[in-house]
Design a protein around this motif. Structure first.
Motif, PDB file in Angstrom:
ATOM      1  N   TYR A 195      -3.555  -2.098  35.604  1.00 55.60           N
ATOM      2  CA  TYR A 195      -2.482  -2.837  34.937  1.00 55.60           C
ATOM      3  C   TYR A 195      -2.973  -3.379  33.598  1.00 55.60           C
ATOM      4  CZ  TYR A 195      -4.804  -7.308  35.725  1.00 55.60           C
ATOM      5  OH  TYR A 195      -5.699  -8.350  35.686  1.00 55.60           O
ATOM      6  N   LYS A 196      -2.036  -3.780  32.770  1.00 54.68           N
ATOM      7  CA  LYS A 196      -2.376  -4.562  31.588  1.00 54.68           C
ATOM      8  C   LYS A 196      -1.213  -5.482  31.250  1.00 54.68           C
ATOM      9  CE  LYS A 196      -0.980  -1.330  27.875  1.00 54.68           C
ATOM     10  NZ  LYS A 196      -1.476  -0.603  26.685  1.00 54.68           N
ATOM     11  N   VAL A 197      -1.565  -6.614  30.679  1.00 52.13           N
ATOM     12  CA  VAL A 197      -0.575  -7.613  30.307  1.00 52.13           C
ATOM     13  C   VAL A 197      -0.230  -7.446  28.835  1.00 52.13           C
ATOM     14  CG1 VAL A 197      -0.107 -10.075  30.074  1.00 52.13           C
ATOM     15  CG2 VAL A 197      -1.378  -9.213  32.063  1.00 52.13           C
ATOM     16  N   GLY A 198       1.046  -7.366  28.539  1.00 49.66           N
ATOM     17  CA  GLY A 198       1.477  -7.175  27.160  1.00 49.66           C
ATOM     18  C   GLY A 198       0.971  -5.846  26.615  1.00 49.66           C
ATOM     19  N   ASP A 199       0.449  -5.867  25.380  1.00 45.28           N
ATOM     20  CA  ASP A 199      -0.031  -4.622  24.785  1.00 45.28           C
ATOM     21  C   ASP A 199      -1.522  -4.394  25.016  1.00 45.28           C
ATOM     22  OD1 ASP A 199      -1.210  -6.466  23.120  1.00 45.28           O
ATOM     23  OD2 ASP A 199      -0.189  -5.801  21.286  1.00 45.28           O
ATOM     24  N   GLY A 200      -2.182  -5.287  25.754  1.00 43.86           N
ATOM     25  CA  GLY A 200      -3.592  -5.092  26.094  1.00 43.86           C
ATOM     26  C   GLY A 200      -4.560  -5.337  24.952  1.00 43.86           C
ATOM     27  N   SER A 201      -4.105  -6.022  23.894  1.00 43.00           N
ATOM     28  CA  SER A 201      -4.939  -6.199  22.701  1.00 43.00           C
ATOM     29  C   SER A 201      -5.744  -7.496  22.692  1.00 43.00           C
ATOM     30  CB  SER A 201      -4.069  -6.142  21.450  1.00 43.00           C
ATOM     31  OG  SER A 201      -3.165  -7.239  21.423  1.00 43.00           O
ATOM     32  N   LEU A 258       5.910 -12.924  32.608  1.00 38.94           N
ATOM     33  CA  LEU A 258       5.664 -13.048  34.036  1.00 38.94           C
ATOM     34  C   LEU A 258       4.340 -13.772  34.302  1.00 38.94           C
ATOM     35  CD1 LEU A 258       6.332 -12.439  36.983  1.00 38.94           C
ATOM     36  CD2 LEU A 258       5.294 -10.169  36.676  1.00 38.94           C
ATOM     37  N   VAL A 259       3.306 -13.424  33.518  1.00 36.18           N
ATOM     38  CA  VAL A 259       2.007 -14.078  33.683  1.00 36.18           C
ATOM     39  C   VAL A 259       2.097 -15.543  33.268  1.00 36.18           C
ATOM     40  CG1 VAL A 259      -0.447 -14.000  33.072  1.00 36.18           C
ATOM     41  CG2 VAL A 259       0.841 -11.873  33.315  1.00 36.18           C
ATOM     42  N   ASN A 260       2.935 -15.837  32.262  1.00 40.94           N
ATOM     43  CA  ASN A 260       3.172 -17.225  31.876  1.00 40.94           C
ATOM     44  C   ASN A 260       3.747 -18.026  33.036  1.00 40.94           C
ATOM     45  OD1 ASN A 260       2.665 -18.367  29.165  1.00 40.94           O
ATOM     46  ND2 ASN A 260       3.660 -16.492  28.463  1.00 40.94           N
ATOM     47  N   LEU A 261       4.655 -17.396  33.761  1.00 37.09           N
ATOM     48  CA  LEU A 261       5.254 -18.058  34.927  1.00 37.09           C
ATOM     49  C   LEU A 261       4.181 -18.315  35.990  1.00 37.09           C
ATOM     50  CD1 LEU A 261       7.663 -19.051  36.579  1.00 37.09           C
ATOM     51  CD2 LEU A 261       8.073 -16.670  37.275  1.00 37.09           C
ATOM     52  N   ILE A 262       3.326 -17.322  36.229  1.00 39.92           N
ATOM     53  CA  ILE A 262       2.243 -17.471  37.207  1.00 39.92           C
ATOM     54  C   ILE A 262       1.292 -18.586  36.784  1.00 39.92           C
ATOM     55  CG2 ILE A 262       0.242 -16.328  38.223  1.00 39.92           C
ATOM     56  CD1 ILE A 262       1.819 -13.686  37.996  1.00 39.92           C
ATOM     57  N   PHE A 263       1.029 -18.664  35.468  1.00 36.39           N
ATOM     58  CA  PHE A 263       0.159 -19.710  34.924  1.00 36.39           C
ATOM     59  C   PHE A 263       0.702 -21.097  35.264  1.00 36.39           C
ATOM     60  CE2 PHE A 263      -0.049 -22.656  31.253  1.00 36.39           C
ATOM     61  CZ  PHE A 263      -1.372 -23.056  31.389  1.00 36.39           C
ATOM     62  N   ILE A 279      -4.717 -17.650  31.848  1.00 39.15           N
ATOM     63  CA  ILE A 279      -5.058 -17.934  30.451  1.00 39.15           C
ATOM     64  C   ILE A 279      -5.872 -16.787  29.862  1.00 39.15           C
ATOM     65  CG2 ILE A 279      -6.380 -19.457  28.930  1.00 39.15           C
ATOM     66  CD1 ILE A 279      -5.620 -21.784  30.751  1.00 39.15           C
ATOM     67  N   LYS A 280      -6.798 -16.264  30.639  1.00 44.98           N
ATOM     68  CA  LYS A 280      -7.645 -15.168  30.158  1.00 44.98           C
ATOM     69  C   LYS A 280      -6.810 -13.919  29.842  1.00 44.98           C
ATOM     70  CE  LYS A 280     -11.601 -16.795  32.804  1.00 44.98           C
ATOM     71  NZ  LYS A 280     -12.403 -16.604  34.027  1.00 44.98           N
ATOM     72  N   LEU A 281      -5.766 -13.700  30.619  1.00 49.59           N
ATOM     73  CA  LEU A 281      -4.929 -12.524  30.403  1.00 49.59           C
ATOM     74  C   LEU A 281      -3.958 -12.702  29.237  1.00 49.59           C
ATOM     75  CD1 LEU A 281      -4.067 -11.696  34.118  1.00 49.59           C
ATOM     76  CD2 LEU A 281      -5.573 -10.378  32.634  1.00 49.59           C
TER      77      LEU A 281
END
Length: 296
Positions: A195-201, A258-263, A279-281
């Motif tokens: 998987y990757k979050v957003g554009d992975g940059s 989605l990761v913001n929600l998990i955060f 936060i790291k992601l």
């Protein structure tokens, strides 16, 4: 005239936490080059040259120290690996991450056997994870949030207050080697899927085991002054770099929202593992090792 050969002095090195992955990696590098005394906590299917010692038990430590000669170097690697804990776990983390260090060094000091050099394995987590900060140096304010990081910082302060000129504090970025990819897998895989979050940059720092060995060798060879050092690879990586490294295919895209929600769920529940990894992601987290690279 015969050739003059400069022999490297064999040092007596006490390695606490020698049976862990980093400890085993270090032992493999220095076996045969120095006299290693490898401490482990529990009996197990390990070689006979490991010494079982409970560092939470002062009586066991006293018995061990009294029958041992003085060590040149202490490499202290004891700690709870890959766990962050919750506030209620602070006492348990303090016992394992700090009391073990205090117990061992206090007994060594009382018996006038304090090693000349103490190398302590700490963590970049002592800086704390922040959405608004992307690059961390050794002089950045330490603001740990998890019990794991808080007790590592407490141990650092103990060393600086009691053994300042004898202490080398190494703050490791997430460690990996060819045979140990836990810290890469958790940033690239969910179960069987990549998987990757957003554009992975977003960028991050990692630490190959060879950089730990190189840093330790710098201390053994008197090249590095005592102090606090980030230990990480020279180059920083994007999450796309990690996915390329592991040869990923069929990457599952995860929206940043989605990761913001998990955060926020992790923040509300006090789950530091979820909070910090979110936060790291979502943001870049770079831990420069420029300081130690000035010496090695």
């Amino acid at each position: 005239m015969g050739r003059i050969i400069n022999k490297v002095k064999r040092l007596k090195i006490l390695i606490a936490g020698a049976s862990g992955y980093i400890g085993s990696y270090i032992c493999q590098e220095y076996d045969g080059k120095h006299n290693l005394f490898k401490l482990k906590y529990k009996n197990g299917n390990l070689k006979n040259d490991y010494i079982t010692l409970d560092l939470t038990n002062k009586n066991e430590i006293k018995h061990f120290v009294k029958k041992s000669n003085k060590f040149d170097i202490l490499i202290f690697l004891v700690g709870l690996a890959h766990k962050k804990g919750k506030d209620k776990d602070l006492k348990d983390f303090r016992i394992l991450n700090k009391s073990t260090l205090v117990n061992l060094l206090s007994v060594l000091k009382k018996n006038k056997k304090t090693p000349s050099k103490i190398i302590f394995a700490s963590t970049i987590s002592v800086y704390g994870e922040r959405m608004d900060k992307t690059r961390y140096y050794e002089d950045c304010l330490a603001s740990p949030s998890s019990p794991y990081a808080k007790t590592k910082l407490e141990s650092e302060k103990y060393l600086l207050e009691n053994f300042n000129k004898k202490s080398w504090i190494f703050r490791f970025a997430p460690v990996y080697t060819k045979d140990f990819n836990v810290n890469i897998d958790r940033r690239t895989k969910l179960g069987r899927f990549y998987y990757k979050v957003g554009d992975g940059s977003k960028k991050l720092s990692l630490c190959h085991g060879s950089n730990i060995v190189k840093s330790i060798s710098g201390v053994l060879n008197n090249k590095i002054p005592h102090g606090i050092y980030n230990i990480s690879d020279k180059y920083n990586y994007t999450y796309n770099d990690l996915l390329s490294y592991v040869g990923s295919s069929n990457i599952l895209p995860i929206p940043s929202i989605l990761v913001n929600l998990i955060f926020y769920l992790g923040k509300i529940s006090g789950n530091y593992f979820i909070k910090e990894n979110s936060i790291k992601l979502l943001s870049s987290n770079v831990y420069s090792s420029k300081k130690i690279r000035n010496f090695i």
